[in-house]
Design a protein around this motif. Structure first.
Motif, PDB file in Angstrom:
ATOM      1  N   GLU A   1      -4.931  10.397 -52.949  1.00 43.86           N
ATOM      2  CA  GLU A   1      -3.985   9.331 -53.265  1.00 43.86           C
ATOM      3  C   GLU A   1      -2.957   9.912 -54.240  1.00 43.86           C
ATOM      4  O   GLU A   1      -3.336  10.410 -55.300  1.00 43.86           O
ATOM      5  CB  GLU A   1      -4.727   8.144 -53.896  1.00 43.86           C
ATOM      6  N   PRO A   2      -1.665   9.876 -53.897  1.00 43.56           N
ATOM      7  CA  PRO A   2      -0.645  10.497 -54.752  1.00 43.56           C
ATOM      8  C   PRO A   2      -0.601   9.948 -56.178  1.00 43.56           C
ATOM      9  O   PRO A   2      -0.386  10.699 -57.124  1.00 43.56           O
ATOM     10  CB  PRO A   2       0.678  10.204 -54.036  1.00 43.56           C
ATOM     11  N   GLU A   3      -0.848   8.660 -56.337  1.00 44.21           N
ATOM     12  CA  GLU A   3      -0.753   8.040 -57.663  1.00 44.21           C
ATOM     13  C   GLU A   3      -2.040   8.146 -58.459  1.00 44.21           C
ATOM     14  O   GLU A   3      -2.039   7.893 -59.662  1.00 44.21           O
ATOM     15  CB  GLU A   3      -0.315   6.588 -57.515  1.00 44.21           C
ATOM     16  N   ASN A   4      -3.142   8.478 -57.803  1.00 43.53           N
ATOM     17  CA  ASN A   4      -4.420   8.636 -58.495  1.00 43.53           C
ATOM     18  C   ASN A   4      -5.211   9.704 -57.753  1.00 43.53           C
ATOM     19  O   ASN A   4      -5.948   9.407 -56.821  1.00 43.53           O
ATOM     20  CB  ASN A   4      -5.192   7.315 -58.539  1.00 43.53           C
ATOM     21  N   ARG A   5      -5.088  10.931 -58.174  1.00 41.22           N
ATOM     22  CA  ARG A   5      -5.660  12.083 -57.471  1.00 41.22           C
ATOM     23  C   ARG A   5      -7.190  12.059 -57.436  1.00 41.22           C
ATOM     24  O   ARG A   5      -7.809  12.842 -56.731  1.00 41.22           O
ATOM     25  CB  ARG A   5      -5.168  13.395 -58.080  1.00 41.22           C
ATOM     26  N   ARG A   6      -7.802  11.152 -58.178  1.00 40.92           N
ATOM     27  CA  ARG A   6      -9.268  11.039 -58.119  1.00 40.92           C
ATOM     28  C   ARG A   6      -9.712  10.321 -56.856  1.00 40.92           C
ATOM     29  O   ARG A   6     -10.872  10.408 -56.470  1.00 40.92           O
ATOM     30  CB  ARG A   6      -9.795  10.294 -59.349  1.00 40.92           C
ATOM     31  N   ILE A   7      -8.808   9.593 -56.226  1.00 42.69           N
ATOM     32  CA  ILE A   7      -9.130   8.836 -55.017  1.00 42.69           C
ATOM     33  C   ILE A   7      -8.771   9.676 -53.795  1.00 42.69           C
ATOM     34  O   ILE A   7      -7.659  10.180 -53.684  1.00 42.69           O
ATOM     35  CB  ILE A   7      -8.375   7.499 -54.974  1.00 42.69           C
ATOM     36  N   THR A   8      -9.742   9.811 -52.902  1.00 43.56           N
ATOM     37  CA  THR A   8      -9.527  10.535 -51.651  1.00 43.56           C
ATOM     38  C   THR A   8      -9.747   9.577 -50.492  1.00 43.56           C
ATOM     39  O   THR A   8     -10.755   8.867 -50.445  1.00 43.56           O
ATOM     40  CB  THR A   8     -10.501  11.724 -51.531  1.00 43.56           C
ATOM     41  N   TYR A   9      -8.787   9.561 -49.586  1.00 43.22           N
ATOM     42  CA  TYR A   9      -8.907   8.747 -48.385  1.00 43.22           C
ATOM     43  C   TYR A   9      -9.188   9.635 -47.181  1.00 43.22           C
ATOM     44  O   TYR A   9      -8.784  10.786 -47.136  1.00 43.22           O
ATOM     45  CB  TYR A   9      -7.614   7.960 -48.122  1.00 43.22           C
ATOM     46  N   ILE A  10      -9.864   9.068 -46.224  1.00 40.68           N
ATOM     47  CA  ILE A  10     -10.119   9.723 -44.949  1.00 40.68           C
ATOM     48  C   ILE A  10      -9.141   9.099 -43.957  1.00 40.68           C
ATOM     49  O   ILE A  10      -9.063   7.866 -43.851  1.00 40.68           O
ATOM     50  CB  ILE A  10     -11.567   9.491 -44.466  1.00 40.68           C
ATOM     51  N   ILE A  11      -8.393   9.936 -43.241  1.00 43.33           N
ATOM     52  CA  ILE A  11      -7.460   9.447 -42.245  1.00 43.33           C
ATOM     53  C   ILE A  11      -7.674  10.216 -40.941  1.00 43.33           C
ATOM     54  O   ILE A  11      -8.177  11.334 -40.943  1.00 43.33           O
ATOM     55  CB  ILE A  11      -5.983   9.552 -42.696  1.00 43.33           C
ATOM     56  N   LEU A  12      -7.267   9.599 -39.857  1.00 47.58           N
ATOM     57  CA  LEU A  12      -7.349  10.253 -38.555  1.00 47.58           C
ATOM     58  C   LEU A  12      -6.210  11.262 -38.398  1.00 47.58           C
ATOM     59  O   LEU A  12      -5.086  10.998 -38.811  1.00 47.58           O
ATOM     60  CB  LEU A  12      -7.234   9.228 -37.426  1.00 47.58           C
ATOM     61  N   THR A  13      -6.514  12.377 -37.791  1.00 43.97           N
ATOM     62  CA  THR A  13      -5.468  13.300 -37.366  1.00 43.97           C
ATOM     63  C   THR A  13      -4.950  12.798 -36.020  1.00 43.97           C
ATOM     64  O   THR A  13      -5.529  11.872 -35.422  1.00 43.97           O
ATOM     65  CB  THR A  13      -6.033  14.717 -37.183  1.00 43.97           C
ATOM     66  N   ASP A  14      -3.900  13.407 -35.510  1.00 42.06           N
ATOM     67  CA  ASP A  14      -3.422  13.036 -34.176  1.00 42.06           C
ATOM     68  C   ASP A  14      -4.514  13.261 -33.142  1.00 42.06           C
ATOM     69  O   ASP A  14      -4.699  12.462 -32.235  1.00 42.06           O
ATOM     70  CB  ASP A  14      -2.164  13.834 -33.807  1.00 42.06           C
ATOM     71  N   SER A  15      -5.252  14.349 -33.302  1.00 42.29           N
ATOM     72  CA  SER A  15      -6.355  14.650 -32.381  1.00 42.29           C
ATOM     73  C   SER A  15      -7.433  13.563 -32.445  1.00 42.29           C
ATOM     74  O   SER A  15      -7.976  13.149 -31.420  1.00 42.29           O
ATOM     75  CB  SER A  15      -6.944  16.019 -32.724  1.00 42.29           C
ATOM     76  N   GLY A  16      -7.734  13.108 -33.670  1.00 36.68           N
ATOM     77  CA  GLY A  16      -8.715  12.038 -33.841  1.00 36.68           C
ATOM     78  C   GLY A  16      -8.251  10.727 -33.233  1.00 36.68           C
ATOM     79  O   GLY A  16      -9.028  10.017 -32.596  1.00 36.68           O
ATOM     80  N   LYS A  17      -6.964  10.408 -33.412  1.00 32.69           N
ATOM     81  CA  LYS A  17      -6.400   9.186 -32.821  1.00 32.69           C
ATOM     82  C   LYS A  17      -6.482   9.247 -31.299  1.00 32.69           C
ATOM     83  O   LYS A  17      -6.873   8.275 -30.651  1.00 32.69           O
ATOM     84  CB  LYS A  17      -4.945   9.002 -33.240  1.00 32.69           C
ATOM     85  N   ASN A  18      -6.125  10.397 -30.750  1.00 30.89           N
ATOM     86  CA  ASN A  18      -6.189  10.547 -29.295  1.00 30.89           C
ATOM     87  C   ASN A  18      -7.614  10.417 -28.791  1.00 30.89           C
ATOM     88  O   ASN A  18      -7.873   9.783 -27.764  1.00 30.89           O
ATOM     89  CB  ASN A  18      -5.599  11.892 -28.863  1.00 30.89           C
ATOM     90  N   ARG A  19      -8.555  11.030 -29.528  1.00 29.13           N
ATOM     91  CA  ARG A  19      -9.958  11.026 -29.098  1.00 29.13           C
ATOM     92  C   ARG A  19     -10.536   9.616 -29.086  1.00 29.13           C
ATOM     93  O   ARG A  19     -11.159   9.197 -28.112  1.00 29.13           O
ATOM     94  CB  ARG A  19     -10.777  11.945 -30.019  1.00 29.13           C
TER      95      ARG A  19
END
Length: 140
Positions: A83-101
């Motif tokens: 998270e840009p405003e709070n580097r202690r927070i990490t988010y999991i997001i899909l890559t394009d490959s994950g979205k396609n899958r």
């Protein structure tokens, strides 16, 4: 005398395991597990999630979700983003490959839902859901 075969907890657990096993078998032919499919599904639906949020949605332990995310990251389906405003927070997001899958595999979830709900009316399904929710409320 207590009869486990008529115990609702045992019956629902047995049914749940069977459904999970069949769905997992279907997905394995695509090289993905049921648990991976569920994680990808929630990430597609929600856009992003912290490890804790994803673990809570999937009803699994945080230690388990770390290994799952590691595997999905290795497959290039997800990435961890700070998270840009709070580097202690990490988010999991899909890559394009994950979205396609997951987009490619969503129909397998629909097929599974259709096969297990065959012959069950909307009214029966609503009743089933209400009864299950009452059971969950009773043990909470």
């Amino acid at each position: 005398m207590f009869d486990i075969d008529s115990c609702i907890g045992f019956i629902t657990n047995k049914a749940s395991k069977k459904i999970a096993e069949v769905f997992n078998d279907r997905l394995m032919s695509y090289g993905i597990t049921r648990v991976q499919w569920i994680a990808l599904y929630y990430l597609l639906k929600d856009g992003k999630a912290s490890q804790k949020e994803l673990a809570d949605k999937m009803n699994i332990k945080e230690s388990t979700i770390v290994r799952l995310i590691d595997r999905l990251e290795k497959e290039k389906y997800v990435e961890r983003v700070k998270e840009p405003e709070n580097r202690r927070i990490t988010y999991i997001i899909l890559t394009d490959s994950g979205k396609n899958r997951i987009t490619e595999l969503i129909p397998e979830g629909e097929k599974m839902k259709d096969s297990i709900s065959k012959g069950i009316t909307d009214e029966e399904f609503e009743t089933f859901n209400r009864v299950l929710q009452k059971m969950i409320d009773n043990i909470s």
